[in-house]
Design an enzyme around this catalytic site. Structure first.
Site, mmCIF file in Angstrom:
data_model
loop_
_atom_site.group_PDB
_atom_site.id
_atom_site.type_symbol
_atom_site.label_atom_id
_atom_site.label_comp_id
_atom_site.label_asym_id
_atom_site.label_seq_id
_atom_site.Cartn_x
_atom_site.Cartn_y
_atom_site.Cartn_z
ATOM 1 N N ASP B 9 0.848 -1.182 0.000
ATOM 2 C CA ASP B 9 0.000 0.000 0.000
ATOM 3 C C ASP B 9 0.889 1.239 0.000
ATOM 4 O O ASP B 9 1.771 1.381 0.837
ATOM 5 C CB ASP B 9 -0.866 -0.039 1.270
ATOM 6 C CG ASP B 9 -2.070 0.869 1.151
ATOM 7 O OD1 ASP B 9 -2.096 1.694 0.221
ATOM 8 O OD2 ASP B 9 -2.979 0.740 1.994
ATOM 9 N N ASP B 104 -3.473 2.688 -5.614
ATOM 10 C CA ASP B 104 -2.351 2.763 -4.688
ATOM 11 C C ASP B 104 -2.141 1.537 -3.828
ATOM 12 O O ASP B 104 -1.350 1.571 -2.901
ATOM 13 C CB ASP B 104 -2.516 3.997 -3.795
ATOM 14 C CG ASP B 104 -3.828 3.961 -3.029
ATOM 15 O OD1 ASP B 104 -4.670 3.092 -3.329
ATOM 16 O OD2 ASP B 104 -4.026 4.799 -2.143
ATOM 17 N N GLU B 105 -2.856 0.457 -4.093
ATOM 18 C CA GLU B 105 -2.563 -0.744 -3.334
ATOM 19 C C GLU B 105 -2.725 -1.978 -4.209
ATOM 20 O O GLU B 105 -3.364 -1.925 -5.262
ATOM 21 C CB GLU B 105 -3.435 -0.852 -2.079
ATOM 22 C CG GLU B 105 -4.912 -0.731 -2.317
ATOM 23 C CD GLU B 105 -5.703 -0.825 -1.015
ATOM 24 O OE1 GLU B 105 -5.646 -1.882 -0.383
ATOM 25 O OE2 GLU B 105 -6.368 0.157 -0.643
#
Lengths: 375, 405
Positions: B9, B104-105
């Protein structure tokens, strides 16, 4: 009004005219069925103002009269009675019904207020064999459009020309044309558009008919009357210009594959299981045979991330190898109504119309636009 | 077989991208989302801003009240998309079994990669490469299943690396509050609290039958999670399941002309993307958020799939009318989503029809816009937007630029 009739006959008659009872309406009386004595018979009528159906059943009439009764209530009550004599008597607006040890009273509305069932009879008239009409309706009507964006396409064009009757329907993606013979020629060439729904209803009544069907138009060509034994159906006609379809039927082909209808239908239905998740695409690959091997047609479909299937059937092929994709429904719709054992599929390119013709007869042609796919 | 799953993350993603670009922003409270005097929500907040209570999803005005010193940035979606793509490419170098979750992860299954070092070593390598190549910081959680890996990476933030060894899952989860479990929202949390359950360990100890009768099938899933049991695989993404666009208005409005213009704009954006991917949608959803944050979605499904702007608009416009007829309140946000997508395979027309013409029209408009920008050719409806939104390189700038594709 006072009479008696058989429960079985009344129940059947009500189910016939029930097809024309209005469901959602601003004119409440059209949810009723008109019951009237007509000489020694009982006449039942219903109309939703587009379609009117009348039906006569045998009765012993003691006293003439007429009344309208809520159709659904009456139909449900009558159909749950035992098969026995029903005695009906009208007092004011109350219809009393007695059958065996059951009895009911239903409030009716005045027959005078019921919309008149149109009298149709001053235009051209024709007669046709029941079987010919049934086949025509079954092979054409399902093609008619269901959405209303082009009203003429929700109907079937019926063309009278000499002793020939031609039925045609199209929905923007497919076209079906069926022609058949009238029992006697009409003296005036004429084309009308009958709502598909009316023809579907008519088709139900034809199953237990034997005598030829009389078709009559009114002078203004706004209504058509179908007269069967003990049943009359009047439908409003759709006004407008039906597309001139003859130019849409390709006159030549690059590939012609003759296959067994039942095999083709089975393979198509199988493929449609896998095609359900995609846009219903079935892919046909047609390969001509060599000297000793027969030609074949592959019918396949795939469901993204789920799986795929392929079926192979023998085919007698004239012309080049071909690939074409169709909506599974359009293909199985037409295959399911063919009466012949073999059918020819004629194609030109993957994006030009496919033509389906039953082998051995030349009175039916069905055109389907393919689907454009990446192979 | 025991698997080895990473949850990776990026910390404060949007903000970190901005900070990597402008180093002066480092160690300062930074908020991406837009100007605080405008509408919209916080898309991302730096840890310095979070210290003031600022959270993603919070209205910008509230963020401003909590932290007036914060630097508010408009942000730029293309910039984040670009950084995200580079991030995912780095991860893909470590294992092909990669499942991105948003920008974003991602989950990464590195089972069988022991040859390249221990799980811990791999994780350190990932962190090092992301730092070196993108100048971004990631948190990594390592566990035998997705849910534990995710909670592990969360608990190490920022910049952490938390490994939960096989067999240790229950013990790791037990002391944490139930809200940390994915799938436990505010309502479930409250319902659990009423039962006296606040920790994951307590939840895990409940008899399964009780959980099922109280919370149904979703409850069983949460119960499994609480016990560190999660059989979901790490699956590389398939094709998009839906395409959507939404926007928040600068001011709550009931102006029909503005609502319709915005809706039309969103429809054209959704339609264009459908066509770009040769997809058609069988269902269209309207999302409507009222000024009081009541949010409704209304969906219409049909057998006929479509990607025509006109058809999509006709559907959502009707849904909007129906919704507003029922509840006439100021509108804060509108969104359009196309789903139940079907792939290629276009039914060709036998008769010249309206839908065929529409298709040609959409195609022509797409080509013009591709070359000259969105505003170069417009319907009368979207033209009404020109007085309201600024345009940038032939494109309207909606209210949350950081999220405007």
């Amino acid at each position: 009004m006072k009479l008696s009739c058989l429960q079985e006959n009344l129940s059947k008659g009500l189910s016939i005219v029930g097809r024309a009872v209005a469901t959602r309406t601003t004119l409440p009386i059209t949810q009723n069925v008109l019951i009237a004595t007509d000489q020694s018979r009982l006449k039942l009528s219903a109309t939703n103002l587009e379609l009117a159906i009348s039906c006569w059943i045998g009765a012993r009439v003691e006293e003439e009269g007429a009344i309208t009764i809520p159709a659904r209530l009456l139909t449900e009550f009558i159909s749950s009675l035992p098969n026995d004599h029903i005695d009906m008597a009208l007092t004011q607006h109350i219809l009393q019904l007695k059958c065996a040890r059951f009895e009911a009273r239903i409030n009716g509305l005045d027959a005078e207020d019921f919309p008149p069932i149109p009298q149709v009879g001053d235009g051209i008239a024709a007669k046709i064999e029941v079987e010919a009409l049934r086949q025509g309706i079954s092979q054409v009507t399902f093609v008619a459009a269901t959405e209303e964006s082009r009203p003429v396409l929700t109907g079937v064009q019926v063309e009278f020309d000499g002793d020939k009757l031609t039925l045609a329907a199209a929905d923007g993606f497919r076209l079906a044309v069926h022609s058949t013979a009238l029992l006697s020629p009409v003296n005036e060439k004429s084309a009308i558009i009958i709502p598909a729904r009316a023809l579907n209803e008519l088709n139900r009544f034809l199953t237990d008919q034997e005598e030829p069907v009389e078709i009559t138009l009114n002078e203004q060509k706004s209504q058509v009357l179908f007269r069967l034994k003990n049943i009359e159906m009047v439908s409003q006609l759709i006004q407008g210009a039906f597309p001139s379809y003859s130019q849409l039927i390709p006159q030549s082909y690059v590939t012609r594959a003759v296959v067994d209808v039942a095999e083709f239908l089975r393979a198509t239905r199988m493929a449609s299981i896998f095609a359900r998740d995609g846009s219903g695409i079935v892919r046909l690959a047609i390969t001509p045979g060599a000297e000793l091997t027969p030609g074949k047609m592959n019918i396949s479909a795939r469901a993204e991330e789920i799986g795929d299937n392929v079926g192979e059937i023998d085919a007698l092929i004239d012309g080049e190898p071909a690939k074409i994709a169709f909506n599974a429904k359009y293909l199985s719709d037409v295959l399911a109504v063919l009466r012949q054992t073999q059918v020819a599929l004629e194609t030109t390119t993957p994006s030009s119309p496919g033509v389906i013709r039953p082998v051995g007869v030349d009175n039916y042609v069905h055109v389907i636009m393919p689907m454009f796919v990446q192979w | 077989m025991t698997r080895c799953i990473f949850h990776i993350d990026l910390d404060a993603f949007f903000v970190s991208v901005e900070q990597a670009l402008v180093p002066e922003l480092l160690s300062k409270p930074v908020i991406v989302g837009g100007r605080p005097d405008r509408r919209g929500v916080v898309a991302s907040a730096s840890y310095e801003a979070r210290a003031f209570g600022v959270r993603a999803g919070m209205p910008l005005a509230k963020a401003y009240r909590l932290c007036p010193r914060a630097i508010f940035l408009q942000g730029s979606f293309p910039r984040y998309r670009n950084a995200s793509a580079r991030f995912m490419r780095i991860l893909a170098d470590f294992s092909p079994c990669l499942e991105p979750m948003g920008l974003d992860e991602a989950y990464l299954d590195v089972t069988g990669c022991e040859l390249y070092g221990s799980a811990r070593q791999l994780a350190l390598n990932i962190k090092e490469r992301v730092k070196r190549e993108l100048n971004l910081v990631v948190s990594v959680g390592i566990a035998g299943c997705k849910v534990v890996a995710k909670i592990a990476s969360d608990s190490g933030k920022p910049g952490g690396l938390v490994e939960v060894a096989p067999g240790q899952e229950k013990g790791f989860l037990a002391p944490l509050p139930v809200a940390r479990l994915p799938g436990v929202g505010r309502k479930t949390e409250q319902a659990l609290r009423v039962m006296g359950i606040t920790g994951i360990g307590q939840l895990a100890a409940l008899p399964p039958g009780l959980v099922k009768s109280r919370f149904g099938a979703a409850g069983m899933m949460i119960h499994h999670y609480a016990n560190g049991v999660d059989n979901r695989r790490v699956e590389p993404p398939g094709e998009a399941k839906s395409i959507s666009r939404e926007t928040t208005f600068a001011q709550d409005t009931l102006d029909r002309r503005l609502l319709q213009a915005t809706l039309r704009y969103l429809c054209e954006r959704v339609g264009a993307e459908l066509r770009q991917h040769s997809k058609q949608a069988r269902s269209i959803t309207l999302k409507l958020r009222y000024a009081d944050f009541e949010t409704i979605t209304r969906r219409l499904s049909s057998k006929e799939a479509t990607n025509a702007d006109e058809v999509i608009f006709a559907i959502v416009a009707r849904l909007l009318d129906q919704a507003l007829a029922r509840k006439q309140k100021l509108v804060r946000l509108l969104g359009v989503e196309a789903l139940n997508l079907v792939g290629d395979g276009k039914q060709l027309y036998l008769l010249d029809s309206m839908s065929q013409r529409m298709e040609h029209l959409d195609k022509a408009v797409d080509r013009i816009r591709k070359k000259y920008g969105f505003t170069s050719i417009q319907t009368g409806r979207t033209l009404a937007l020109k007085d309201i939104f600024a345009s940038d390189k032939g494109d309207y700038m909606l209210e949350t630029p950081s999220l405007s594709r």
